[in-house]
Design a protein around this motif. Structure first.
Motif, PDB file in Angstrom:
ATOM      1  N   TRP A  33      31.800  42.942  32.277  1.00 24.70           N
ATOM      2  CA  TRP A  33      32.875  43.095  31.311  1.00 24.70           C
ATOM      3  C   TRP A  33      32.360  43.555  29.948  1.00 24.70           C
ATOM      4  O   TRP A  33      32.919  43.209  28.912  1.00 24.70           O
ATOM      5  CB  TRP A  33      33.654  41.798  31.147  1.00 24.70           C
ATOM      6  N   ASP A  46      47.334  47.323  35.053  1.00 31.27           N
ATOM      7  CA  ASP A  46      47.553  46.145  35.901  1.00 31.27           C
ATOM      8  C   ASP A  46      49.012  45.699  35.826  1.00 31.27           C
ATOM      9  O   ASP A  46      49.627  45.374  36.844  1.00 31.27           O
ATOM     10  CB  ASP A  46      46.653  44.980  35.469  1.00 31.27           C
ATOM     11  N   THR A  65      44.944  36.742  35.289  1.00 30.26           N
ATOM     12  CA  THR A  65      44.251  37.257  36.469  1.00 30.26           C
ATOM     13  C   THR A  65      45.018  38.444  37.027  1.00 30.26           C
ATOM     14  O   THR A  65      46.146  38.715  36.609  1.00 30.26           O
ATOM     15  CB  THR A  65      44.096  36.174  37.563  1.00 30.26           C
ATOM     16  N   SER A  68      45.899  41.676  43.683  1.00 27.38           N
ATOM     17  CA  SER A  68      46.233  43.007  44.176  1.00 27.38           C
ATOM     18  C   SER A  68      46.197  43.047  45.694  1.00 27.38           C
ATOM     19  O   SER A  68      45.416  42.334  46.327  1.00 27.38           O
ATOM     20  CB  SER A  68      45.222  44.014  43.610  1.00 27.38           C
ATOM     21  N   GLU A  72      40.540  48.269  48.260  1.00 26.17           N
ATOM     22  CA  GLU A  72      39.444  48.597  47.343  1.00 26.17           C
ATOM     23  C   GLU A  72      38.486  49.561  48.032  1.00 26.17           C
ATOM     24  O   GLU A  72      37.857  49.204  49.025  1.00 26.17           O
ATOM     25  CB  GLU A  72      38.681  47.328  46.956  1.00 26.17           C
ATOM     26  N   VAL A  91      43.162  40.754  46.766  1.00 23.12           N
ATOM     27  CA  VAL A  91      41.960  40.774  45.929  1.00 23.12           C
ATOM     28  C   VAL A  91      42.288  40.099  44.604  1.00 23.12           C
ATOM     29  O   VAL A  91      43.351  40.328  44.032  1.00 23.12           O
ATOM     30  CB  VAL A  91      41.493  42.221  45.638  1.00 23.12           C
ATOM     31  N   HIS A  93      41.048  39.893  40.767  1.00 19.72           N
ATOM     32  CA  HIS A  93      40.242  40.540  39.737  1.00 19.72           C
ATOM     33  C   HIS A  93      40.514  39.854  38.401  1.00 19.72           C
ATOM     34  O   HIS A  93      41.577  39.289  38.189  1.00 19.72           O
ATOM     35  CB  HIS A  93      40.621  42.017  39.571  1.00 19.72           C
ATOM     36  N   ARG A  94      39.575  39.958  37.520  1.00 15.03           N
ATOM     37  CA  ARG A  94      39.754  39.628  36.099  1.00 15.03           C
ATOM     38  C   ARG A  94      40.337  38.243  35.827  1.00 15.03           C
ATOM     39  O   ARG A  94      41.275  38.095  35.056  1.00 15.03           O
ATOM     40  CB  ARG A  94      40.576  40.718  35.420  1.00 15.03           C
ATOM     41  N   VAL A 128      36.931  38.824  46.840  1.00 16.96           N
ATOM     42  CA  VAL A 128      36.560  38.813  45.421  1.00 16.96           C
ATOM     43  C   VAL A 128      35.153  39.372  45.309  1.00 16.96           C
ATOM     44  O   VAL A 128      34.310  39.130  46.176  1.00 16.96           O
ATOM     45  CB  VAL A 128      36.555  37.370  44.847  1.00 16.96           C
ATOM     46  N   ASP A 129      34.901  40.108  44.229  1.00 16.89           N
ATOM     47  CA  ASP A 129      33.518  40.489  43.927  1.00 16.89           C
ATOM     48  C   ASP A 129      33.209  40.047  42.508  1.00 16.89           C
ATOM     49  O   ASP A 129      34.110  39.940  41.677  1.00 16.89           O
ATOM     50  CB  ASP A 129      33.305  41.999  44.100  1.00 16.89           C
ATOM     51  N   THR A 130      31.943  39.777  42.254  1.00 14.17           N
ATOM     52  CA  THR A 130      31.526  39.371  40.919  1.00 14.17           C
ATOM     53  C   THR A 130      30.091  39.817  40.673  1.00 14.17           C
ATOM     54  O   THR A 130      29.367  40.147  41.613  1.00 14.17           O
ATOM     55  CB  THR A 130      31.692  37.847  40.700  1.00 14.17           C
ATOM     56  N   ARG A 160      27.667  44.382  42.914  1.00 19.20           N
ATOM     57  CA  ARG A 160      28.434  43.143  42.903  1.00 19.20           C
ATOM     58  C   ARG A 160      28.213  42.368  44.194  1.00 19.20           C
ATOM     59  O   ARG A 160      28.005  42.951  45.253  1.00 19.20           O
ATOM     60  CB  ARG A 160      29.942  43.408  42.748  1.00 19.20           C
TER      61      ARG A 160
END
Length: 167
Positions: A33, A46, A65, A68, A72, A91, A93-94, A128-130, A160
């Protein structure tokens, strides 16, 4: 506490929370980020896509958050592992929580809400990815029943770690 879809009038507060998260990542030397991401344009998209949500307490936004159901592209190639499922998925995100509200388990509640949204849409998988250095998020995911699945690369080349939960 309640959730609702975000509106354009929420952008300022959402961006306040995002900026707090960006500062936290910078302090922790986590390269996630940063470089003006996510920015107002991303948040606006979004909202326009109907994927942005806010958590409210007494009418005040305390977390945000994205949930979605859009596939992806970066999830199509997973390395050093594999996804649990290959069908439809949601998914997250954020995820971001206002600094004044941290330590109250709100991220857990966001995940549970995302699961509910998935179920309402007849989807039984959440991905989820991080960032690989975002250990707090990885721990949160594991505590909420997510399984590590492998490594994905974002369109900008960012590496990620990927997780999935089925229910």
């Amino acid at each position: 506490m309640e959730f609702r879809k975000s509106t354009k009038s929420d952008i300022t507060k959402i961006m306040d929370i995002v900026k707090q998260a960006q500062a936290y990542f910078k302090e922790q030397n986590i390269d996630q980020w940063q470089n003006n991401y996510p920015n107002e344009e991303v948040i606006n998209n979004d909202i326009e896509n109907g994927e942005s949500y806010v958590m409210l307490e007494n009418g005040n936004i305390i977390a945000t958050t994205v949930i979605s159901f859009t596939k992806e592209t970066s999830y199509e190639n997973i390395l050093d592992g594999k996804w649990i499922t290959n069908g439809d998925y949601g998914v997250i995100h954020r995820i971001a929580v206002d600094n004044t509200q941290k330590g109250k388990g709100l991220s857990h509640k966001i995940i549970k809400y995302a699961e509910d949204v998935c179920r309402q849409n007849k989807v039984n998988s959440l991905k989820v990815d991080t960032h690989e250095e975002n250990i707090p998020m990885q721990n949160l995911l594991k505590k909420n029943g997510f399984k590590y699945c492998g490594i994905i690369y974002l369109e900008d080349g960012g590496k990620r770690v990927a997780f999935e939960k089925t229910f």
